[in-house]
Design a protein around this motif. Sequence first.
Motif, PDB file in Angstrom:
ATOM      1  N   CYS A 298      28.839  86.051  35.820  1.00  0.00           N
ATOM      2  CA  CYS A 298      28.545  87.087  36.801  1.00  0.00           C
ATOM      3  C   CYS A 298      29.862  87.589  37.381  1.00  0.00           C
ATOM      4  O   CYS A 298      30.583  86.822  38.029  1.00  0.00           O
ATOM      5  CB  CYS A 298      27.650  86.539  37.907  1.00  0.00           C
ATOM      6  SG  CYS A 298      27.239  87.793  39.144  1.00  0.00           S
ATOM      7  N   THR A 299      30.179  88.847  37.162  1.00  0.00           N
ATOM      8  CA  THR A 299      31.449  89.390  37.636  1.00  0.00           C
ATOM      9  C   THR A 299      31.505  89.456  39.159  1.00  0.00           C
ATOM     10  O   THR A 299      32.565  89.242  39.737  1.00  0.00           O
ATOM     11  CB  THR A 299      31.697  90.800  37.055  1.00  0.00           C
ATOM     12  OG1 THR A 299      30.614  91.649  37.406  1.00  0.00           O
ATOM     13  CG2 THR A 299      31.838  90.744  35.548  1.00  0.00           C
TER      14      THR A 299
ATOM     15  N   ARG B 158      18.106  82.554  32.166  1.00  0.00           N
ATOM     16  CA  ARG B 158      18.855  82.094  33.348  1.00  0.00           C
ATOM     17  C   ARG B 158      19.547  83.259  34.031  1.00  0.00           C
ATOM     18  O   ARG B 158      19.593  83.340  35.255  1.00  0.00           O
ATOM     19  CB  ARG B 158      19.890  81.049  32.956  1.00  0.00           C
ATOM     20  CG  ARG B 158      19.239  79.714  32.681  1.00  0.00           C
ATOM     21  CD  ARG B 158      20.049  78.501  33.053  1.00  0.00           C
ATOM     22  NE  ARG B 158      20.504  78.497  34.420  1.00  0.00           N
ATOM     23  CZ  ARG B 158      21.720  78.090  34.784  1.00  0.00           C
ATOM     24  NH1 ARG B 158      22.582  77.666  33.907  1.00  0.00           N
ATOM     25  NH2 ARG B 158      22.088  78.096  36.045  1.00  0.00           N
ATOM     26  N   TRP B 159      20.116  84.157  33.244  1.00  0.00           N
ATOM     27  CA  TRP B 159      20.788  85.321  33.804  1.00  0.00           C
ATOM     28  C   TRP B 159      19.792  86.203  34.565  1.00  0.00           C
ATOM     29  O   TRP B 159      20.077  86.672  35.664  1.00  0.00           O
ATOM     30  CB  TRP B 159      21.474  86.119  32.701  1.00  0.00           C
ATOM     31  CG  TRP B 159      22.041  87.412  33.192  1.00  0.00           C
ATOM     32  CD1 TRP B 159      21.608  88.657  32.868  1.00  0.00           C
ATOM     33  CD2 TRP B 159      23.120  87.586  34.114  1.00  0.00           C
ATOM     34  NE1 TRP B 159      22.369  89.589  33.532  1.00  0.00           N
ATOM     35  CE2 TRP B 159      23.301  88.955  34.302  1.00  0.00           C
ATOM     36  CE3 TRP B 159      23.955  86.698  34.796  1.00  0.00           C
ATOM     37  CZ2 TRP B 159      24.275  89.485  35.146  1.00  0.00           C
ATOM     38  CZ3 TRP B 159      24.925  87.218  35.639  1.00  0.00           C
ATOM     39  CH2 TRP B 159      25.079  88.587  35.807  1.00  0.00           C
ATOM     40  N   THR B 160      18.619  86.400  34.006  1.00  0.00           N
ATOM     41  CA  THR B 160      17.592  87.206  34.658  1.00  0.00           C
ATOM     42  C   THR B 160      17.209  86.601  36.002  1.00  0.00           C
ATOM     43  O   THR B 160      17.109  87.304  37.009  1.00  0.00           O
ATOM     44  CB  THR B 160      16.358  87.336  33.742  1.00  0.00           C
ATOM     45  OG1 THR B 160      16.762  87.941  32.513  1.00  0.00           O
ATOM     46  CG2 THR B 160      15.265  88.166  34.375  1.00  0.00           C
ATOM     47  N   PHE B 161      17.010  85.282  36.029  1.00  0.00           N
ATOM     48  CA  PHE B 161      16.671  84.612  37.288  1.00  0.00           C
ATOM     49  C   PHE B 161      17.808  84.749  38.300  1.00  0.00           C
ATOM     50  O   PHE B 161      17.568  84.920  39.498  1.00  0.00           O
ATOM     51  CB  PHE B 161      16.342  83.129  37.054  1.00  0.00           C
ATOM     52  CG  PHE B 161      15.126  82.918  36.190  1.00  0.00           C
ATOM     53  CD1 PHE B 161      14.018  83.745  36.275  1.00  0.00           C
ATOM     54  CD2 PHE B 161      15.085  81.881  35.285  1.00  0.00           C
ATOM     55  CE1 PHE B 161      12.893  83.551  35.486  1.00  0.00           C
ATOM     56  CE2 PHE B 161      13.975  81.667  34.489  1.00  0.00           C
ATOM     57  CZ  PHE B 161      12.877  82.501  34.586  1.00  0.00           C
ATOM     58  N   HIS B 162      19.056  84.668  37.839  1.00  0.00           N
ATOM     59  CA  HIS B 162      20.205  84.838  38.731  1.00  0.00           C
ATOM     60  C   HIS B 162      20.193  86.243  39.342  1.00  0.00           C
ATOM     61  O   HIS B 162      20.396  86.394  40.553  1.00  0.00           O
ATOM     62  CB  HIS B 162      21.523  84.597  37.967  1.00  0.00           C
ATOM     63  CG  HIS B 162      22.732  84.888  38.785  1.00  0.00           C
ATOM     64  ND1 HIS B 162      23.179  84.040  39.776  1.00  0.00           N
ATOM     65  CD2 HIS B 162      23.596  85.938  38.758  1.00  0.00           C
ATOM     66  CE1 HIS B 162      24.264  84.557  40.337  1.00  0.00           C
ATOM     67  NE2 HIS B 162      24.538  85.709  39.730  1.00  0.00           N
ATOM     68  N   LEU B 163      19.973  87.253  38.511  1.00  0.00           N
ATOM     69  CA  LEU B 163      19.939  88.627  39.025  1.00  0.00           C
ATOM     70  C   LEU B 163      18.849  88.798  40.082  1.00  0.00           C
ATOM     71  O   LEU B 163      19.091  89.395  41.136  1.00  0.00           O
ATOM     72  CB  LEU B 163      19.696  89.618  37.879  1.00  0.00           C
ATOM     73  CG  LEU B 163      20.872  89.938  36.978  1.00  0.00           C
ATOM     74  CD1 LEU B 163      20.432  90.871  35.864  1.00  0.00           C
ATOM     75  CD2 LEU B 163      22.026  90.536  37.756  1.00  0.00           C
ATOM     76  N   VAL B 164      17.663  88.293  39.799  1.00  0.00           N
ATOM     77  CA  VAL B 164      16.546  88.440  40.729  1.00  0.00           C
ATOM     78  C   VAL B 164      16.846  87.740  42.049  1.00  0.00           C
ATOM     79  O   VAL B 164      16.571  88.273  43.127  1.00  0.00           O
ATOM     80  CB  VAL B 164      15.243  87.895  40.098  1.00  0.00           C
ATOM     81  CG1 VAL B 164      14.136  87.762  41.128  1.00  0.00           C
ATOM     82  CG2 VAL B 164      14.806  88.793  38.955  1.00  0.00           C
ATOM     83  N   GLU B 165      17.446  86.549  41.976  1.00  0.00           N
ATOM     84  CA  GLU B 165      17.700  85.767  43.185  1.00  0.00           C
ATOM     85  C   GLU B 165      18.911  86.251  43.972  1.00  0.00           C
ATOM     86  O   GLU B 165      18.849  86.407  45.187  1.00  0.00           O
ATOM     87  CB  GLU B 165      17.903  84.298  42.805  1.00  0.00           C
ATOM     88  CG  GLU B 165      18.123  83.401  44.008  1.00  0.00           C
ATOM     89  CD  GLU B 165      18.303  81.955  43.612  1.00  0.00           C
ATOM     90  OE1 GLU B 165      19.075  81.263  44.294  1.00  0.00           O
ATOM     91  OE2 GLU B 165      17.688  81.512  42.633  1.00  0.00           O
TER      92      GLU B 165
END
Length: 103
Positions: free
Chosen positions: A38-39, A67-74
């Motif tokens: 994540c930049t 995992r990336w999708t969950f990170h974006l949402v959170e």
Amino acid sequence: MVASRSARARKASAEAGTLATVKIDLASDESFAYRIDCTTCRAAGGRGQWSTYRRGEDNGYLAAMDRWTFHLVEKHPDEQAPCLAYLAEAQQRLQERREAREG
């Protein structure tokens, strides 16, 4: 025809959106290992740094992208990325993994 590592990285980058940096390494078993950073979180430094690293034993691309999708949402709920279209499927896969571990 099997896609090259660079072609896979371009596809993953496009799906992950503008906040992601995608790199694909070769794991010890010669499978692809996807790393998504994540930049925004990396720029924050310290404990804000975030990345995922998933080998391809089942489907490394899906595991990393989930995992990336969950990170974006959170962490970045206002961010738009093509991978967010698959959020429901990612949640379903997570639920199935949890049930498999429990059972």
